[in-house]
Design an enzyme around this catalytic site. Sequence first.
Site, PDB file in Angstrom:
ATOM      1  N   HIS A  27       0.872  -1.179   0.000  1.00 44.14           N
ATOM      2  CA  HIS A  27       0.000   0.000   0.000  1.00 44.14           C
ATOM      3  C   HIS A  27       0.913   1.234   0.000  1.00 44.14           C
ATOM      4  CE1 HIS A  27      -2.781   2.941   1.829  1.00 44.14           C
ATOM      5  NE2 HIS A  27      -3.767   2.143   1.469  1.00 44.14           N
ATOM      6  N   ASP A  50       2.717  -4.736   8.062  1.00 44.97           N
ATOM      7  CA  ASP A  50       1.515  -3.925   7.862  1.00 44.97           C
ATOM      8  C   ASP A  50       0.311  -4.877   7.936  1.00 44.97           C
ATOM      9  OD1 ASP A  50      -0.661  -2.589   6.916  1.00 44.97           O
ATOM     10  OD2 ASP A  50       0.268  -1.884   5.055  1.00 44.97           O
ATOM     11  N   GLN A  54      -5.031  -4.936   6.711  1.00 44.77           N
ATOM     12  CA  GLN A  54      -6.147  -5.744   6.202  1.00 44.77           C
ATOM     13  C   GLN A  54      -6.313  -7.059   6.951  1.00 44.77           C
ATOM     14  OE1 GLN A  54      -8.462  -4.743   4.243  1.00 44.77           O
ATOM     15  NE2 GLN A  54      -7.480  -2.860   3.574  1.00 44.77           N
ATOM     16  N   LYS A  81     -10.418  -0.247  10.575  1.00 43.80           N
ATOM     17  CA  LYS A  81     -10.589  -1.431   9.725  1.00 43.80           C
ATOM     18  C   LYS A  81     -10.949  -2.662  10.562  1.00 43.80           C
ATOM     19  CE  LYS A  81      -7.397   0.170   6.148  1.00 43.80           C
ATOM     20  NZ  LYS A  81      -8.206   0.615   5.013  1.00 43.80           N
ATOM     21  N   CYS A  94      -4.763   2.585  -3.548  1.00 42.17           N
ATOM     22  CA  CYS A  94      -3.476   2.999  -2.959  1.00 42.17           C
ATOM     23  C   CYS A  94      -2.399   1.936  -3.167  1.00 42.17           C
ATOM     24  CB  CYS A  94      -3.604   3.332  -1.480  1.00 42.17           C
ATOM     25  SG  CYS A  94      -4.745   4.666  -1.155  1.00 42.17           S
TER      26      CYS A  94
HETATM   27  C1  LIG Z   1      -2.713  -2.786   3.386  1.00 39.62           C
HETATM   28  C2  LIG Z   1      -2.947  -1.398   3.876  1.00 39.62           C
HETATM   29  N1  LIG Z   1      -1.964  -0.725   4.479  1.00 39.62           N
HETATM   30  C3  LIG Z   1      -2.139   0.517   4.951  1.00 39.62           C
HETATM   31  C4  LIG Z   1      -3.341   1.154   4.823  1.00 39.62           C
HETATM   32  C5  LIG Z   1      -3.489   2.535   5.345  1.00 39.62           C
HETATM   33  O1  LIG Z   1      -4.463   2.600   6.346  1.00 39.62           O
HETATM   34  P1  LIG Z   1      -4.897   4.012   6.925  1.00 39.62           P
HETATM   35  O2  LIG Z   1      -5.341   4.842   5.768  1.00 39.62           O
HETATM   36  O3  LIG Z   1      -5.996   3.692   7.870  1.00 39.62           O
HETATM   37  O4  LIG Z   1      -3.710   4.588   7.597  1.00 39.62           O
HETATM   38  C6  LIG Z   1      -4.397   0.507   4.175  1.00 39.62           C
HETATM   39  C7  LIG Z   1      -5.680   1.187   3.953  1.00 39.62           C
HETATM   40  O5  LIG Z   1      -6.451   0.874   3.083  1.00 39.62           O
HETATM   41  C8  LIG Z   1      -4.197  -0.805   3.692  1.00 39.62           C
HETATM   42  O6  LIG Z   1      -5.173  -1.481   3.067  1.00 39.62           O
END
Ligand SMILES: Cc1ncc(COP(=O)(O)O)c(C=O)c1O
Length: 425
Positions: A121, A201, A204, A227, A383
């Site tokens: 992401h 990370d 998800q 999430k 993203c």
């Molecule tokens: C795999 C992953 N990493 C990071 C993020 C970033 O999350 P946030 O926007 O809540 O910081 C997301 C958000 O969709 C994501 O799907």
Amino acid sequence: MKKNSIKKQFPILQQKINGKPVIYLDSAATTQKPQCVIDSLSEYYTEYNSNIHRSSHKLSQKATSKWIEAHKVVADFLNAGTYEEIIFTRNCTEGINLFVNTYAKQNLQKGDIVVLTEMEHHSNIVPWLMLQKEVGFDIEYIPVKDNYKLDIKWYEELIKKEKDRVKIVSIIHLSNVLGIVNDIKKITELGHSIGAVVLIDAAQSVARLPIDVQDIGCDALVFSGHKIYGPTGSGCIYIKKEILEELPPYMGGGEMIKEVNRKSFTLNGLPWRFEAGTPDIADGIALAVAISWFKETIKNIGGYEVLIQHEKNLISRFISKFEGLDWFKLFGKRERIGVISFNLEGFSFMGCKKETLESNDQGKKILDFISSRGLCIRDGFHCAQPLHTRFSIGPTMRVSVGIYTDERDIDRAVQIIKQGVLRTM
Ligand SMILES: Cc1ncc(COP(=O)(O)O)c(C=O)c1O
């Protein structure tokens, strides 16, 4: 799985859009919130709104003890050694930025290597690119193979070849586009074999798979509260205590210090030294409520296996309804968790890139049609633009499920998408 009793706990899902029941299939972007989480937010503001760690009055005492308790709930959920390893952030992105601007900034030098993957992401790419400009280290991306899996052999070879240069490995657990689960335990072990530090990370995976930081062995892990059925403005980074103790502070201000004089300051204890200023108190407390609710719900349905199977069934049901229709182009494998990304031939979507990309007329029409029917799905790069570029495709549509999603949602979504295609083709 008793889906309806779960769905009933989400007031937003009882709503109608244009007189049609809302079909929420955008849980990978953010999940909806159960009533107990909404109640927790309202309770905080109606019963004990006050700042934490400072005043000695009753309201502040209550808020402070709930705040500390919330850290303990998260620590227990992740199986961290102690709540001191849990720093509350506003989201996953802030957690990664904290790690990059403390651990990475302190430890990386020109010539070092940071390992990411091609399926990251943007939140796990851009902070590294920003620090790279300052420090001058190299970034290597573990390739995604044609079968959509990470090329672990390539990673093993990199580790062998560059054992003195690879210092940090930062990887996604569950892809928000491909729905693929990466073998984070193996990737961590390989990283550790040459002394690299590993950040996961879990944005998800946190609401879909069991997470045990001690079992994974990772050094740090991030997720967003929104999430996992919690409020926006909440999230966490777990960092192993021995690493955390050596880190420089991230932001300076109130509450991250013990004492301040005109020339210097001393740092507060863990984890508070990384939580400068007044945090999102109501949201952090409600995050703990969301996590407790999630754990209880998982127990009631029969464990994570049931949730995972439920998501797999829903996904397979959705994909199979497009079988034989050559305008439906799945992005990734059929076997997946959480998300289904796909394209509809002849339609293009601009997603969030309004300035640089144009949806074609069909794209605009179908998106309007879908949303007018109460269906909430996402279009865009999600993203993860480098991943789309790797497979030479533009923005995709994405359907994503949550613990409240049922077969009816899937069937309605399929029907609406098919109607939309027929009307606009
Ligand atoms: C795999 C992953 N990493 C990071 C993020 C970033 O999350 P946030 O926007 O809540 O910081 C997301 C958000 O969709 C994501 O799907």
